[in-house]
Design a protein around this motif. Structure first.
Motif: not given
Length: 246
Positions: A242-246
């Motif tokens: 996954f590409s997760r945003r902080s």
């Protein structure tokens, strides 16, 4: 007088199953909804003009009782399934594995086998099986679920060849991360842990998958959409990527 087309949706008390039932009802089908939580089913059936029937796909008697009262089947949505646990193989809980196999693989087999004669008899039957991207490859700590989903997918894909020449189409839909009660079940009711699965991403919604089911069901009889893989934009080709945003 034209007989109304009929759809059967398993695991319809929430999530993808509930959304699929609403979509098919809106498309003109009389929908038989099955699940263990009968109170939820009855509310849904009242709203969509369908029929609620209690169903436990892991129980042969329950499946027999459920399928016996359905007079006609044009569309079957095999949606009942799920995951339990997220442990490495060295720490595998065999009860969790057993549940996943019974629900995803044998549950799909029981329902499909029981309703297959009615699907053929309809003259234009459709079987939609909701597998998962977990049916396409492994991910760490997910062997119990990936093994079950691979098994479920093989039942479905094998049937595609066995039914050649019969008036039945088969579509496998393999979703990625969908925000439903899936993770709540996987983590045995731990809501906080389940919510963290979707932190920092925009997951798919149940309605996204239901819309695809509606599209599949609307195709003409000669069109068979064999397999549809759908992921959120934030999920890569590997199930746990996954590409997760902080």
């Amino acid at each position: 007088m034209t007989t109304q087309r009929t759809a059967v949706v398993t695991g319809a008390s929430s999530g993808i199953g509930e959304a699929a039932a609403r979509t098919l009802a809106a498309a003109g089908y009389h929908v038989f909804v099955g699940a263990r939580r009968l109170d939820r089913l009855e509310k849904l059936a009242d709203e969509i003009g369908g029929t609620a029937l209690e169903l436990d796909v892991t129980d042969e008697d329950s499946v027999d009782a459920f399928t016996a009262v359905i007079p006609r089947v044009d569309v079957l949505v095999n949606n009942a399934g799920g995951a339990k646990g997220l442990a490495p193989i060295a720490e595998a809980d065999l009860d969790d594995w057993q549940w996943m196999w019974e629900t995803n693989v044998l549950g799909t087999l029981r329902i499909t086998k029981a309703l297959l004669p009615k699907l053929i008899e309809s003259g234009d039957g459709l079987i939609v099986t909701i597998t998962s991207v977990a049916a396409l490859g492994p991910y760490d700590n997910g062997a119990g679920y990936t093994a079950a989903k691979h098994g479920q997918a093989m039942v479905h894909r094998t049937l595609r060849g066995e039914l050649l020449g019969k008036p039945v189409r088969l579509t496998e839909i393999a979703p990625g991360a969908v925000e439903t009660e899936f993770s709540l079940v996987r983590f045995h009711g731990d809501a906080e842990k389940a919510a963290k699965v979707y932190d920092g991403i925009d997951p798919l919604l149940a309605d996204d998958i239901a819309e695809i089911i509606g599209f599949v069901a609307s195709r003409p009889p000669h069109v068979n959409l064999d397999q549809i893989i759908v992921r959120p934009r934030d999920q890569g080709a590997v199930p746990g990527q996954f590409s997760r945003r902080s």
